[in-house]
Write a protein that holds these residues in place. Structure first.
Motif: not given
Length: 77
Positions: A38, A42, A48, A50
């Motif tokens: 991301n 998107n 993602r 983290e």
């Protein structure tokens, strides 16, 4: 930090072919990372990041690649 990574990959995009030649194709991994995680896109399928440390690693890898590229280019001229 995400937007800083995005800015660096936008700097690298028009240099993509030259970067690939200079670093023997290794920079393609950076484009894949910024696309699949991301950072640059998107989308539903993007992953993602983290931990902030992961984003810092991406940032410094991109930054050092840009710096090294321009140093090598200047050295070659």
């Amino acid at each position: 930090k995400r937007s800083a990574c995005e800015s660096l990959i936008f700097i690298m995009e028009p240099l993509r072919e030259e970067l690939s030649l200079t670093f023997e194709g290794d920079t393609e991994y950076f484009f894949r990372i910024t696309n699949e995680f991301n950072i640059r896109h998107n989308k539903e399928r993007t992953k993602r990041i983290e931990h902030v440390e992961q984003l810092e690693w991406v940032f410094y890898s991109l930054l050092n690649t840009v710096i090294a590229y321009f140093k090598l280019k200047r050295k070659g001229n």
